[in-house]
Design a protein around this motif. Sequence first.
Motif, PDB file in Angstrom:
ATOM      1  N   ARG A  22       0.845  -1.205   0.000  1.00  0.00           N
ATOM      2  CA  ARG A  22       0.000   0.000   0.000  1.00  0.00           C
ATOM      3  C   ARG A  22       0.873   1.246   0.000  1.00  0.00           C
ATOM      4  N   PHE A  23       0.374   2.290  -0.602  1.00  0.00           N
ATOM      5  CA  PHE A  23       1.117   3.537  -0.732  1.00  0.00           C
ATOM      6  C   PHE A  23       1.432   4.187   0.610  1.00  0.00           C
ATOM      7  N   ASP A  24       0.643   3.858   1.646  1.00  0.00           N
ATOM      8  CA  ASP A  24       0.863   4.464   2.953  1.00  0.00           C
ATOM      9  C   ASP A  24       1.682   3.581   3.901  1.00  0.00           C
ATOM     10  N   ALA A  25       2.213   2.454   3.401  1.00  0.00           N
ATOM     11  CA  ALA A  25       3.050   1.570   4.214  1.00  0.00           C
ATOM     12  C   ALA A  25       4.395   2.237   4.494  1.00  0.00           C
ATOM     13  N   SER A  26       5.048   1.792   5.537  1.00  0.00           N
ATOM     14  CA  SER A  26       6.362   2.341   5.873  1.00  0.00           C
ATOM     15  C   SER A  26       7.426   1.801   4.922  1.00  0.00           C
ATOM     16  N   LEU A  27       8.509   2.538   4.813  1.00  0.00           N
ATOM     17  CA  LEU A  27       9.621   2.081   3.988  1.00  0.00           C
ATOM     18  C   LEU A  27      10.273   0.844   4.591  1.00  0.00           C
ATOM     19  N   THR A  28      10.255   0.752   5.902  1.00  0.00           N
ATOM     20  CA  THR A  28      10.798  -0.437   6.566  1.00  0.00           C
ATOM     21  C   THR A  28       9.999  -1.668   6.169  1.00  0.00           C
ATOM     22  N   GLU A  29       8.677  -1.552   6.139  1.00  0.00           N
ATOM     23  CA  GLU A  29       7.834  -2.674   5.713  1.00  0.00           C
ATOM     24  C   GLU A  29       8.155  -3.064   4.271  1.00  0.00           C
ATOM     25  N   ALA A  61      17.601   2.171  -1.927  1.00  0.00           N
ATOM     26  CA  ALA A  61      19.040   2.430  -1.855  1.00  0.00           C
ATOM     27  C   ALA A  61      19.334   3.916  -2.051  1.00  0.00           C
ATOM     28  N   ARG A  62      18.599   4.546  -2.937  1.00  0.00           N
ATOM     29  CA  ARG A  62      18.777   5.984  -3.168  1.00  0.00           C
ATOM     30  C   ARG A  62      18.449   6.765  -1.893  1.00  0.00           C
ATOM     31  N   ALA A  63      17.402   6.335  -1.187  1.00  0.00           N
ATOM     32  CA  ALA A  63      17.051   6.992   0.073  1.00  0.00           C
ATOM     33  C   ALA A  63      18.157   6.798   1.106  1.00  0.00           C
ATOM     34  N   ARG A  64      18.737   5.618   1.137  1.00  0.00           N
ATOM     35  CA  ARG A  64      19.825   5.339   2.091  1.00  0.00           C
ATOM     36  C   ARG A  64      21.047   6.201   1.793  1.00  0.00           C
ATOM     37  N   ALA A  65      21.266   6.488   0.529  1.00  0.00           N
ATOM     38  CA  ALA A  65      22.440   7.270   0.106  1.00  0.00           C
ATOM     39  C   ALA A  65      22.216   8.777   0.189  1.00  0.00           C
ATOM     40  N   THR A  66      20.996   9.191   0.429  1.00  0.00           N
ATOM     41  CA  THR A  66      20.659  10.616   0.480  1.00  0.00           C
ATOM     42  C   THR A  66      20.446  11.014   1.939  1.00  0.00           C
ATOM     43  N   GLU A  67      21.328  11.852   2.460  1.00  0.00           N
ATOM     44  CA  GLU A  67      21.300  12.207   3.885  1.00  0.00           C
ATOM     45  C   GLU A  67      19.921  12.681   4.343  1.00  0.00           C
ATOM     46  N   TYR A  68      19.302  13.576   3.600  1.00  0.00           N
ATOM     47  CA  TYR A  68      18.000  14.111   4.003  1.00  0.00           C
ATOM     48  C   TYR A  68      16.955  12.998   4.097  1.00  0.00           C
ATOM     49  N   LEU A  69      16.908  12.125   3.101  1.00  0.00           N
ATOM     50  CA  LEU A  69      15.926  11.041   3.122  1.00  0.00           C
ATOM     51  C   LEU A  69      16.223  10.052   4.245  1.00  0.00           C
ATOM     52  N   TRP A  70      17.496   9.705   4.412  1.00  0.00           N
ATOM     53  CA  TRP A  70      17.853   8.730   5.436  1.00  0.00           C
ATOM     54  C   TRP A  70      17.550   9.266   6.832  1.00  0.00           C
ATOM     55  N   SER A  71      17.820  10.548   7.065  1.00  0.00           N
ATOM     56  CA  SER A  71      17.563  11.114   8.394  1.00  0.00           C
ATOM     57  C   SER A  71      16.062  11.215   8.681  1.00  0.00           C
ATOM     58  N   ASN A  72      15.243  11.174   7.643  1.00  0.00           N
ATOM     59  CA  ASN A  72      13.783  11.235   7.805  1.00  0.00           C
ATOM     60  C   ASN A  72      13.098   9.901   7.516  1.00  0.00           C
ATOM     61  N   TRP A  73      13.879   8.839   7.415  1.00  0.00           N
ATOM     62  CA  TRP A  73      13.386   7.515   7.037  1.00  0.00           C
ATOM     63  C   TRP A  73      12.122   7.114   7.796  1.00  0.00           C
ATOM     64  N   SER A  74      12.120   7.276   9.106  1.00  0.00           N
ATOM     65  CA  SER A  74      10.996   6.794   9.913  1.00  0.00           C
ATOM     66  C   SER A  74       9.693   7.548   9.619  1.00  0.00           C
ATOM     67  N   GLY A  75       9.791   8.756   9.073  1.00  0.00           N
ATOM     68  CA  GLY A  75       8.591   9.522   8.759  1.00  0.00           C
ATOM     69  C   GLY A  75       8.132   9.398   7.322  1.00  0.00           C
ATOM     70  N   LEU A  76       8.860   8.632   6.533  1.00  0.00           N
ATOM     71  CA  LEU A  76       8.528   8.492   5.112  1.00  0.00           C
ATOM     72  C   LEU A  76       7.685   7.246   4.873  1.00  0.00           C
ATOM     73  N   ALA A  77       6.827   7.337   3.884  1.00  0.00           N
ATOM     74  CA  ALA A  77       6.004   6.200   3.463  1.00  0.00           C
ATOM     75  C   ALA A  77       6.372   5.840   2.026  1.00  0.00           C
ATOM     76  N   VAL A  78       5.884   4.719   1.583  1.00  0.00           N
ATOM     77  CA  VAL A  78       6.138   4.243   0.225  1.00  0.00           C
ATOM     78  C   VAL A  78       5.806   5.322  -0.807  1.00  0.00           C
TER      79      VAL A  78
END
Length: 152
Positions: A22-29, A61-78
Amino acid sequence: MTTSQRAPLVGDAMALEPIVIRFDASLTEAAQLLDHHHISGLPVVDGSGSLVGVLSQTDLARARATEYLWSNWSGLAVRHLMTHPAVTVQRSAPLALAVQKMERLHIHRLVVVDDRDDTLPIGVLSLTDIVHTIAEEADEGDEGDGTTVAEA
């Protein structure tokens, strides 16, 4: 290929019953689904099950390599990282045309949609499926000349 054989269709090579997220799932999921099922991409659906995009391991992987995205990982959804719209193909399309589309767009998978509803994901056609089909065609065409391929 003899004239009595039909050209292969997407439906002949695709992986059935795609694992979707689902589009609202977490990136971790999403990462856990990709890892658990040993796949490289997920069709993304909305609350009604309609196709809205694709999330790939490259996106993560792009999110992991991008500081801004990685630092906000927990607040991001699919929905924040997915590619949209998804590139699709119908089950009844010739496989050769699907492969040409993948090559032209430099992508590794197409979401296969129902012939009557282009928002209903029914499968995925990946480069792995294409290579498998090529190998099967080669096996069928092998005339058993006694040669073998050395293992690497």
